[in-house]
Design an enzyme around this catalytic site. Structure first.
Site, PDB file in Angstrom:
ATOM      1  N   LYS A 115     -76.656  88.714  35.847  1.00 11.85           N
ATOM      2  CA  LYS A 115     -75.459  88.717  36.690  1.00 11.85           C
ATOM      3  C   LYS A 115     -75.894  88.767  38.138  1.00 11.85           C
ATOM      4  O   LYS A 115     -76.973  89.296  38.447  1.00 11.85           O
ATOM      5  CB  LYS A 115     -74.590  89.932  36.382  1.00 11.85           C
ATOM      6  CG  LYS A 115     -73.120  89.714  36.659  1.00 11.85           C
ATOM      7  CD  LYS A 115     -72.490  88.885  35.566  1.00 11.85           C
ATOM      8  CE  LYS A 115     -71.030  88.635  35.803  1.00 11.85           C
ATOM      9  NZ  LYS A 115     -70.422  87.993  34.620  1.00 11.85           N
TER      10      LYS A 115
HETATM   11  P1  NAD Z   1     -60.640  84.781  39.494  1.00  8.47           P
HETATM   12  O1  NAD Z   1     -61.159  85.267  40.786  1.00  8.47           O
HETATM   13  O2  NAD Z   1     -60.444  83.321  39.263  1.00  8.47           O
HETATM   14  O3  NAD Z   1     -59.208  85.474  39.195  1.00  8.47           O
HETATM   15  C1  NAD Z   1     -59.014  86.848  39.223  1.00  8.47           C
HETATM   16  C2  NAD Z   1     -57.515  87.106  39.122  1.00  8.47           C
HETATM   17  O4  NAD Z   1     -57.284  88.508  39.035  1.00  8.47           O
HETATM   18  C3  NAD Z   1     -56.724  86.623  40.327  1.00  8.47           C
HETATM   19  O5  NAD Z   1     -55.469  86.138  39.893  1.00  8.47           O
HETATM   20  C4  NAD Z   1     -56.551  87.889  41.157  1.00  8.47           C
HETATM   21  O6  NAD Z   1     -55.431  87.834  42.031  1.00  8.47           O
HETATM   22  C5  NAD Z   1     -56.342  88.881  40.041  1.00  8.47           C
HETATM   23  N1  NAD Z   1     -56.583  90.267  40.420  1.00  8.47           N
HETATM   24  C6  NAD Z   1     -57.616  90.781  41.125  1.00  8.47           C
HETATM   25  N2  NAD Z   1     -57.468  92.117  41.235  1.00  8.47           N
HETATM   26  C7  NAD Z   1     -56.346  92.442  40.563  1.00  8.47           C
HETATM   27  C8  NAD Z   1     -55.663  93.643  40.292  1.00  8.47           C
HETATM   28  N3  NAD Z   1     -56.137  94.805  40.757  1.00  8.47           N
HETATM   29  N4  NAD Z   1     -54.536  93.606  39.545  1.00  8.47           N
HETATM   30  C9  NAD Z   1     -54.051  92.437  39.085  1.00  8.47           C
HETATM   31  N5  NAD Z   1     -54.650  91.262  39.284  1.00  8.47           N
HETATM   32  C10 NAD Z   1     -55.777  91.265  40.027  1.00  8.47           C
HETATM   33  O7  NAD Z   1     -61.585  85.430  38.391  1.00  8.47           O
HETATM   34  P2  NAD Z   1     -61.798  84.954  36.878  1.00  8.47           P
HETATM   35  O8  NAD Z   1     -62.927  84.013  36.847  1.00  8.47           O
HETATM   36  O9  NAD Z   1     -60.473  84.565  36.278  1.00  8.47           O
HETATM   37  O10 NAD Z   1     -62.321  86.309  36.227  1.00  8.47           O
HETATM   38  C11 NAD Z   1     -61.416  87.319  35.799  1.00  8.47           C
HETATM   39  C12 NAD Z   1     -62.162  88.284  34.904  1.00  8.47           C
HETATM   40  O11 NAD Z   1     -62.695  87.579  33.785  1.00  8.47           O
HETATM   41  C13 NAD Z   1     -63.368  88.977  35.550  1.00  8.47           C
HETATM   42  O12 NAD Z   1     -63.467  90.283  35.015  1.00  8.47           O
HETATM   43  C14 NAD Z   1     -64.538  88.139  35.097  1.00  8.47           C
HETATM   44  O13 NAD Z   1     -65.744  88.881  35.086  1.00  8.47           O
HETATM   45  C15 NAD Z   1     -64.091  87.792  33.706  1.00  8.47           C
HETATM   46  N6  NAD Z   1     -64.723  86.596  33.139  1.00  8.47           N
HETATM   47  C16 NAD Z   1     -64.618  85.394  33.761  1.00  8.47           C
HETATM   48  C17 NAD Z   1     -65.189  84.271  33.182  1.00  8.47           C
HETATM   49  C18 NAD Z   1     -65.035  82.902  33.785  1.00  8.47           C
HETATM   50  O14 NAD Z   1     -65.441  81.939  33.147  1.00  8.47           O
HETATM   51  N7  NAD Z   1     -64.430  82.767  34.956  1.00  8.47           N
HETATM   52  C19 NAD Z   1     -65.905  84.386  31.980  1.00  8.47           C
HETATM   53  C20 NAD Z   1     -65.998  85.631  31.361  1.00  8.47           C
HETATM   54  C21 NAD Z   1     -65.387  86.721  31.960  1.00  8.47           C
END
Ligand code: NAD
Length: 425
Positions: A115
């Site tokens: 990471k």
């Molecule tokens: P992103 O930045 O595209 O989206 C994050 C979303 O969460 C946004 O809509 C943001 O406004 C919202 N957000 C942030 N803080 C918040 C809060 N306190 N309350 C409510 N909403 C909130 O990120 P992502 O890529 O969608 O990742 C989201 C989660 O999924 C993370 O924990 C990430 O580690 C995990 N994840 C992502 C992927 C991927 O392929 N993108 C894969 C595995 C896990």
């Protein structure tokens, strides 16, 4: 002997403590070899960098912290996202790297976990600033990453464009174009056509099997989504396509509620235009703290870690929690769910679709041979559903929850590989 001193001094953060506690619990359950247990508690290689960042005000230079942590080198190159966030720290990145190790082992990908993180608030940066930070961070870690070593991908606060800049900076440095150094790139640079939707799509591809286990219908199930970014948006879309009713969605701007269900494409348009879900016309505003405890069948935390804790877990009414985010449920909340019979599909399994399609992207880049979208989606569904049914079978056999069963599978696979390789010299 457990290395509490190492954990305490260098890596301590709430998420790291959670990750190690989870691992310790499973290691004890399976009587893991003590030496291997100890070895896997700490990441194998970590790089902490600081670098200068010239802001748009030309005479202001900030010092920025960046991290890249590789938890395990036993299984192949390491793999994991890069997170841009104002509060990201070494312990958090190390915890997420460890979770990536288990995740890759659970879906049987030939990677160890890694990471990265850069401690900045990406929401206040101009495009030019994002590009400067990304290129400089890439140069700081350039000898640490590579197609055979460690392959970054997007995570919170980073996207396809950031991956394109990393790939370009790395390629410039090594003197030839090297698409396989990152995944989650734009398709024009060798990115996978279905990578953007992969995590949300993979997560929702498990819902039919989950619903069948819980003896509930998929169509008509009410879904609540926390987060409407990469994961949340495509998970919501997948849910709607299967006939579920997405009744509430939140993001950093607020929460919105509509009992008759959202038109996800239209909500996504609103978010693209206004920057968030708040103010969407066909919905009521909701207090974001109430979102997680709404009456529904399926709750998808798809934003940040630690949001379901001992305080709100007893009030969660969903029958199943599909963890899109990494680490959204604390250990204390997990206990509550075990007692209350809430069926949790853990992050290491539920959101593994992202790294699975990233794996496909890396394979395609190395071979310079690209698959059709139908092929990618079919292979993604196959891998996710096979892992789910293996983990479910183990959970039933061992009379345990899915998180424990998934970790048993992941940790056992890694331990077998470590034992087979032995110690050099
Ligand atoms: P992103 O930045 O595209 O989206 C994050 C979303 O969460 C946004 O809509 C943001 O406004 C919202 N957000 C942030 N803080 C918040 C809060 N306190 N309350 C409510 N909403 C909130 O990120 P992502 O890529 O969608 O990742 C989201 C989660 O999924 C993370 O924990 C990430 O580690 C995990 N994840 C992502 C992927 C991927 O392929 N993108 C894969 C595995 C896990």
């Amino acid at each position: 002997m457990k290395s509490d001193a190492v954990g305490a001094s260098e890596l301590q953060s709430p998420l790291y403590d959670e990750a190690v506690a989870q691992f310790d619990r499973v290691a004890d359950m399976i009587n893991l070899d003590g030496n291997i247990h100890e070895r896997l508690r700490s990441p194998q290689r970590s790089l902490v960098v600081t670098f200068p960042f010239r802001t748009e005000k030309y005479d202001q230079v900030d010092t920025v912290f960046g991290y890249r942590v590789q938890h395990l080198h036993t299984m192949g190159p390491t793999k994991g996202g890069i997170r841009y966030a104002h509060d990201v720290n070494f312990g958090e990145v190390a915890a997420l790297a460890m979770l990536m190790t288990w995740k890759c082992a659970i879906v049987e990908l030939p990677f160890g976990g890694a990471k990265g993180g850069v401690r900045i608030d990406p929401t206040v940066l101009s495009r030019a600033e994002m590009q400067r930070i990304t290129r400089r961070y890439t140069m700081e870690i350039v000898n640490f990453i590579g197609p055979e070593k460690d392959i970054p991908a997007p995570d919170m606060g980073t996207d396809e464009q950031v991956m394109a800049w990393i790939m370009d900076t790395y390629s410039t440095h090594v003197g030839h174009t090297e698409p396989a150094v990152v995944t989650g790139k734009p398709p024009s640079l060798g990115g996978s056509i279905a990578r953007r939707e992969a995590t949300g799509r993979g997560l929702m591809s498990l819902l039919p099997a989950v619903a069948s286990h819980l003896n509930m219908p998929v169509a008509g199930s009410r879904v609540v989504m926390q987060g409407f970014g990469n994961v949340g948006r495509y998970a919501a879309q997948g849910a709607a396509e299967m006939g579920c009713t997405v009744i509430a969605v939140s993001d950093i701007t607020g929460a919105v509620h509509n009992d008759t269900g959202f038109d996800i494409e239209d909500l996504a348009r609103h978010v693209a235009e206004t920057g968030g879900v708040s103010g969407y016309r066909d919905a009521d505003e909701l207090d974001p703290t109430e979102l997680l405890t709404l009456d529904c069948e399926v709750l998808v935390p798809a934003a940040v870690g630690g949001v379901i804790d001992a305080d709100n877990a007893p009030h969660v009414k969903a029958r199943t929690v599909l963890e899109g985010a990494n680490g959204p449920t604390t250990t204390a909340a997990d206990e509550v769910f075990r007692e209350n019979g809430v069926f949790v599909v853990p992050d290491v399994l539920a959101n593994a679709g992202g790294v699975t399609v990233s794996y496909f992207e890396w394979v395609q880049d190395l071979q310079n041979y690209f698959w059709s979208e139908a092929e990618i989606v079919a292979r993604l569904r196959e891998i996710m559903n096979r892992a789910f049914s293996e983990v479910l079978e183990m959970a039933v056999q061992q009379r345990t929850d899915l998180r424990t069963a998934a970790l048993i599978k992941g940790v056992s696979r890694v331990a077998d590989a470590k034992l087979a390789r032995g110690i050099y010299p």
